[in-house]
Motif scaffolding. Structure first.
Motif, PDB file in Angstrom:
ATOM      1  N   ALA A  62       9.761  17.075 -36.521  1.00  0.00           N
ATOM      2  CA  ALA A  62      10.825  16.215 -37.054  1.00  0.00           C
ATOM      3  C   ALA A  62      12.093  17.039 -37.269  1.00  0.00           C
ATOM      4  O   ALA A  62      13.208  16.576 -36.970  1.00  0.00           O
ATOM      5  N   ILE A  63      11.936  18.264 -37.760  1.00  0.00           N
ATOM      6  CA  ILE A  63      13.104  19.125 -37.967  1.00  0.00           C
ATOM      7  C   ILE A  63      13.764  19.418 -36.612  1.00  0.00           C
ATOM      8  O   ILE A  63      14.987  19.371 -36.469  1.00  0.00           O
ATOM      9  N   LYS A  64      12.929  19.661 -35.609  1.00  0.00           N
ATOM     10  CA  LYS A  64      13.442  19.940 -34.263  1.00  0.00           C
ATOM     11  C   LYS A  64      14.267  18.746 -33.758  1.00  0.00           C
ATOM     12  O   LYS A  64      15.368  18.923 -33.227  1.00  0.00           O
ATOM     13  N   ALA A  65      13.722  17.551 -33.965  1.00  0.00           N
ATOM     14  CA  ALA A  65      14.441  16.348 -33.535  1.00  0.00           C
ATOM     15  C   ALA A  65      15.757  16.234 -34.298  1.00  0.00           C
ATOM     16  O   ALA A  65      16.794  15.863 -33.737  1.00  0.00           O
ATOM     17  N   GLY A  66      15.716  16.550 -35.589  1.00  0.00           N
ATOM     18  CA  GLY A  66      16.924  16.485 -36.405  1.00  0.00           C
ATOM     19  C   GLY A  66      17.975  17.479 -35.940  1.00  0.00           C
ATOM     20  O   GLY A  66      19.154  17.148 -35.828  1.00  0.00           O
ATOM     21  N   LEU A  67      17.539  18.697 -35.635  1.00  0.00           N
ATOM     22  CA  LEU A  67      18.494  19.722 -35.195  1.00  0.00           C
ATOM     23  C   LEU A  67      19.100  19.351 -33.836  1.00  0.00           C
ATOM     24  O   LEU A  67      20.281  19.574 -33.591  1.00  0.00           O
ATOM     25  N   ALA A  68      18.282  18.747 -32.968  1.00  0.00           N
ATOM     26  CA  ALA A  68      18.771  18.383 -31.632  1.00  0.00           C
ATOM     27  C   ALA A  68      19.720  17.193 -31.677  1.00  0.00           C
ATOM     28  O   ALA A  68      20.395  16.898 -30.689  1.00  0.00           O
ATOM     29  N   THR A  69      19.739  16.483 -32.826  1.00  0.00           N
ATOM     30  CA  THR A  69      20.644  15.330 -32.931  1.00  0.00           C
ATOM     31  C   THR A  69      21.658  15.556 -34.048  1.00  0.00           C
ATOM     32  O   THR A  69      22.145  14.614 -34.663  1.00  0.00           O
ATOM     33  N   ASN A  70      21.958  16.816 -34.298  1.00  0.00           N
ATOM     34  CA  ASN A  70      23.047  17.205 -35.206  1.00  0.00           C
ATOM     35  C   ASN A  70      22.865  16.711 -36.636  1.00  0.00           C
ATOM     36  O   ASN A  70      23.831  16.382 -37.325  1.00  0.00           O
ATOM     37  N   CYS A  71      21.615  16.620 -37.083  1.00  0.00           N
ATOM     38  CA  CYS A  71      21.345  16.120 -38.439  1.00  0.00           C
ATOM     39  C   CYS A  71      21.403  17.243 -39.478  1.00  0.00           C
ATOM     40  O   CYS A  71      21.231  18.409 -39.152  1.00  0.00           O
ATOM     41  N   GLU A  72      21.609  16.837 -40.731  1.00  0.00           N
ATOM     42  CA  GLU A  72      21.373  17.756 -41.840  1.00  0.00           C
ATOM     43  C   GLU A  72      19.881  17.705 -42.145  1.00  0.00           C
ATOM     44  O   GLU A  72      19.272  16.648 -42.102  1.00  0.00           O
ATOM     45  N   ILE A  73      19.300  18.863 -42.471  1.00  0.00           N
ATOM     46  CA  ILE A  73      17.873  18.911 -42.772  1.00  0.00           C
ATOM     47  C   ILE A  73      17.710  19.062 -44.284  1.00  0.00           C
ATOM     48  O   ILE A  73      18.330  19.925 -44.897  1.00  0.00           O
ATOM     49  N   ALA A  74      16.886  18.200 -44.871  1.00  0.00           N
ATOM     50  CA  ALA A  74      16.682  18.255 -46.325  1.00  0.00           C
ATOM     51  C   ALA A  74      16.002  19.565 -46.713  1.00  0.00           C
ATOM     52  O   ALA A  74      15.131  20.039 -45.993  1.00  0.00           O
TER      53      ALA A  74
END
Lengths: 479, 485
Positions: A62-74
């Motif tokens: 999930a973190i990988k998906a978040g990083l690949a879509t420019n998300c902030e990670i909690a």
């Protein structure tokens, strides 16, 4: 007023099954298929007393998906229970995330007619899939299959930034390609590992407020999604034009009739009674962990596309098509390494391979042969061992048997005739059989040579070296 | 003296000296069950045949390990593979667990012998065992009174010598209150010390399994077996394994005891109060430093408990939907009726009450006012305990506001029943450990329990305090249940 006066507003909730080996809260396999209830245990069947343990890989993916879509990670997040009764939900609650998702505030960029556009991502959260109900065809009841219960999902929620069915399709394709590139999901839509809930509303152009939306759940084909959005937008516009109001409701898209139908009315509105999952600990994500995962991110499609244009000198169109799917792109790169002929590899993939996949409704990752084998095939053509028309036959065989092209050629006796004596024999034979063509050539019709070469190829069932044939016909005719 | 009258550490000694066999012990307890079970009604299931077979098999072994052949009773909400686990509910009347709870794996690894599954309030909800769907367990001291609950079967079976020791479970006082009412030693462990895997959940953030024993030494021995980190329970804490018997020291000199005055006020029976005060005097005499302190949280704790426990229960018990296992209604023509009628027909009144309360406090619009607020109060209560524990090693209070009450006395008044856990529930909210130790009897001869509360994961200091008191007062030698009819 007419359709043109309205703007369509669409937001998506995309569910994607993560390709971890085991389920999110137990060690059962996530593998698709299998006899009913064979991929389950007391935990995913919710036997009394069983407890969940969070699979760390799910958090990483999930973190990988978040990083690949420019998300902030909690830095810290938690799991929550979403409570409702349904036979495919064995615990009577789904373990999901409610107020603190693992990733938030991201975006992906899509291409539109007016250039690039950023589509905002509100959040990505982790949750578990439910089981499946198999309804008896004779109406004797339903059987519950819990193989899928507990398969990890991420839910990717977009902002209502999409303005047309085309934008939605392009967004979904982009998302799919990102998830495939980072290898967190295999995105097999027909197996339901990528599916979307589509929220549609319409408003007058220039209006600031959003219209009332309807939701279509569990859509799993691009084509249906596009059709459903267009149908639903038109239906809503019609309602408004007739002075009515759109009802906020959940709809079911029926692909056969091409219409939407109401699924449940508002009175049944669910209160999921979310609360923090007391069986699981807080999820803590350190900066180190985040950076470790960031290092594992592969080259993303845009980067590859640019590289294909600059490094391999491919046309932009080719670069776009090849990078749209990771499996194709990987095949292109590996085959090029073998044969060192990027344009030829691109041509074979873009015409023959994609054509074959489309005709058989297969996905690129289902190609049975390896990229090395494709590279070897192109080497054989480039060396003149076979002609490109034989090459096509070989490729078709490769889809069936996945053998080395060399083996296929030998087994079928398809090696190109490049022996001068043998070719000369054929040339003489064809010239004798086609006096009219010879006469045409002498009368100045150069095209006649092409016809003669064609006849010679036919005679040799495509095996003769076409360049040698051409040369020898000219020599004979000009004697 | 009959073997069933001995404590486990006495049995172990005799086994080690080869004075008795495992079969002797098993037969002794089984004969005691035959003699007393009709009166006490502590068991849901007795595993006589299996127990005798296992005893014979173990007697043949050449080497023996410490706990080998020691009989044990198991509360019927702990999953036992191949054996019915009913939660004393019609819902699970015929449910056979397909796996062993982690504590059962540990008990089986030690080659203990399960004598049966013990009665309880349905799904551990209740304080008298009267909410069992099958039977009401009686107090071995006076058969017209309740044994307390929800682990009433555990406490009553130990008190009446039908098992040498038993496992109970706590969510809000369910080991300590029946231990107090039956004159046994019951420990509620620190939340996270014992694995909950295989304990049928009532309220996940509160549930703990714990030992019910005849004396303090046995209690530490049984805790040695069941405590420890379990990778299958994410809420179990990964701390170093301890030998709790090392804490059994007859010395409280310099031990700092806090006595929260609020636990001695309104609602506490005079004789109970007097008995605990006597016990505290004893501690002073033995060299402990005793100080009055304040812990004004009892009412808030009770409300917090009923909100949090209800909320979690309403969700945890959702899985009993008539689909995969357990009771399914015969009166259903559609899916909704399967859900609704199965649950309506198979859950008892107290379980329904808690599910309804719990559903209500989680509902949209009420969540903030109840559940969220309760979580905040929970934090405050934890802080208050931490504050006191910066000054004191243990706190001492009564376990139960009264001695055992009469059967049927409180079943129609839920609130009054809830007050039976007034002194025990704050401890569950804080997650700290506490033990109930018999310290006297009232005029009618009913046992009174003293509650010793410790710091997180400091069961040792509780044991030290309890052991010292026990060694200097000899409750067990003085009083025995008399099965008054």
């Amino acid at each position: 007023m007419s359709k043109e006066d309205y703007e369509i507003v669409i937001g998506l909730e995309v569910h994607s099954e993560l390709s971890t080996k085991t389920k999110i809260f137990c060690s059962c396999p996530t593998e698709f298929g299998g006899d009913p209830n064979t991929h389950c245990c007391p935990i995913c069947m919710a036997m009394p007393g069983a407890l969940p343990v969070l699979n760390k890989k799910v958090v990483e993916y999930a973190i990988k998906a978040g990083l690949a879509t420019n998300c902030e990670i909690a830095k810290e997040c938690k799991n929550d229970r979403k409570n409702y009764f349904y036979p495919d939900l064995p615990k009577s609650y789904q373990i999901s995330q409610f107020d603190i998702p693992i990733c938030s505030n991201g975006y992906v960029e899509i291409d539109t007619d007016n250039g690039k556009k950023k589509i905002g991502l509100t959040r990505i959260h982790i949750e578990e899939d439910a089981g499946k109900l198999n309804h008896d065809a004779y109406g004797r009841g339903s059987l519950v299959d819990l193989n899928r219960a507990g398969v990890p999902l991420i839910e990717i929620v977009s902002e209502p930034d999409l303005r047309s069915a085309e934008e939605v399709e392009s967004y979904l394709r982009k998302l799919k390609s990102i998830l495939e590139y980072i290898e967190v999901s295999d995105c097999k839509m027909q197996e339901g590992s990528l599916r979307a809930d589509v929220n549609v509303s319409v408003r007058k152009k220039g209006a600031k407020e959003f219209g009332i939306r309807t939701e279509m759940k569990n859509m799993n084909s691009f084509r249906s999604i596009v059709r459903a959005i267009n149908y639903e937008a038109e239906r809503q516009i019609e309602v408004l034009e007739e002075g009515g109001v759109v009802t906020q409701e959940t709809l079911r898209w029926d692909d056969v009739s091409g219409k939407t139908f109401a699924m449940r009315d508002k009175e049944d509105a669910q209160d999921y009674r979310y609360f923090p999952e007391p069986d699981l600990a807080i999820i803590k994500i350190s900066d180190e962990m985040k950076e470790e995962i960031r290092k594992t991110l592969p080259e993303m499609p845009e980067k590859r596309r640019e590289r294909y244009i600059s490094e391999y000198k491919l046309p932009e169109y080719d670069a776009n098509v090849l990078t749209s799917e990771k499996a194709l792109s990987d095949m292109f790169e590996k085959a090029t390494e073998v044969c060192n002929n990027p344009k030829a590899v691109s041509n074979w993939i873009m015409t023959e391979i994609i054509g074959f996949l489309n005709s058989k409704e297969l996905e690129a990752k289902e190609i049975p042969f390896t990229a090395e084998q494709l590279g070897n095939l192109i080497v054989l053509i480039d060396k003149g061992t076979i002609s490109s028309s034989i090459g096509k036959k070989v490729l078709n065989k490769m889809f069936e048997e996945a053998k080395e092209p060399k083996v296929i050629i030998e087994e079928n006796g398809w090696i190109q005739i490049s022996d001068e004596g043998a070719i000369k024999e054929v040339v003489i034979k064809i010239l004798e059989a086609n006096p009219q063509s010879v006469a045409d050539y002498k009368a100045g019709k150069d095209k006649a040579v092409g016809f003669l070469v064609g006849q010679a190829m036919k005679e040799t069932r495509g095996k003769a070296n076409p360049q040698m044939l051409n040369k020898m016909f000219l020599e004979e005719l000009n004697k | 003296m009959e073997l069933y009258e001995l404590t486990v550490h006495e049995l172990i000694e005799k086994l080690d000296k080869k004075e008795i066999t495992i079969s002797d012990i098993t037969k002794s307890y089984l004969s005691r069950i035959k003699e007393k079970e009709d009166d006490v009604q502590a068991f849901v299931t007795v595993t006589e045949k299996e127990a005798l077979e296992k005893a014979e098999e173990l007697d043949k072994k050449e080497t023996r390990t410490k706990y080998m052949g020691i009989p044990i009773g198991i509360k019927d909400n702990i999953c036992t593979k191949g054996l019915k686990t009913t939660c004393s509910s019609k819902m699970l009347e015929n449910f056979i667990a397909p796996y062993d709870a982690t504590v059962m794996e540990k008990i089986n690894n030690e080659n203990m012998i399960t004598l049966g599954k013990l009665n309880m309030d349905e799904f551990a909800m209740g304080s008298s065992t009267e909410f069992s769907a099958f039977k009401t367990t009686k107090n071995p001291w006076d058969l017209k009174r309740v044994p307390g609950g929800s682990s009433g079967g555990s406490a009553a079976s130990v008190a009446s010598n039908m098992v040498p020791w038993a496992l109970g479970s706590e969510t809000g006082g369910s080991i300590r209150q029946p231990s107090s009412l039956c004159g046994t030693v019951g420990l509620k462990t620190t939340y996270g010390l014992v694995s909950r895997f295989g304990l049928i959940a009532f309220a996940s953030s509160l549930d703990q399994i714990g030992p019910v024993t005849k004396d303090v030494e046995d209690n530490a021995l049984l805790l040695n077996v069941i405590a420890g980190y379990d990778s299958k329970d994410s809420t179990s804490k990964n701390i170093e394994k301890k030998d709790y018997t090392k804490a059994l020291v007859n010395d409280v000199k310099g031990l700092k005891i806090g006595v929260p005055k609020e636990f001695f006020g309104e609602g506490i029976n005079d004789e109970v109060r007097e008995s605990i005060i006597q016990a505290i005097e004893k501690y002073k005499e033995l060299g402990a430093i005793v100080e009055e302190c304040s812990l004004d949280i009892a009412n808030e704790a009770l409300s917090t408990y009923y909100i949090i426990a209800g909320a979690e229960a309403s969700s945890n018990l959702g899985r009993f939907d008539g689909i995969r296992y357990g009771y399914r209604t015969k009166n259903a023509s559609n899916l909704k009726e399967i859900f609704v009628n199965s649950r309506t027909e198979a859950f008892g009144p107290e379980v329904k009450r808690r599910i309804i309360t719990g559903t209500y406090v989680l509902s949209s619009g009420y969540y903030d006012a109840y559940y969220k607020k309760a979580q905040k109060v929970r934090t405050i209560i934890k802080d208050k305990f931490n504050e006191l524990f910066s000054k004191y090693d243990v706190l001492i209070t009564p376990t139960s506001p009264t001695v055992a009450f009469g059967i049927g006395e409180k079943t129609d008044n839920a609130l009054e029943m809830y007050l039976a856990d007034l002194c025990t529930i704050p401890i569950n909210i804080a997650g700290v450990p506490a033990l109930s130790l018999p310290c006297g009897v009232d005029k009618e001869g009913m046992p009174i329990g003293m509650q010793i509360i410790g710091k997180h994961f400091d069961e040792e200091t509780i044991y030290r305090a309890a052991y010292t008191y026990e060694q200097n007062t000899k409750f067990r030698e003085t009083y025995k249940p008399y099965f008054k009819k």
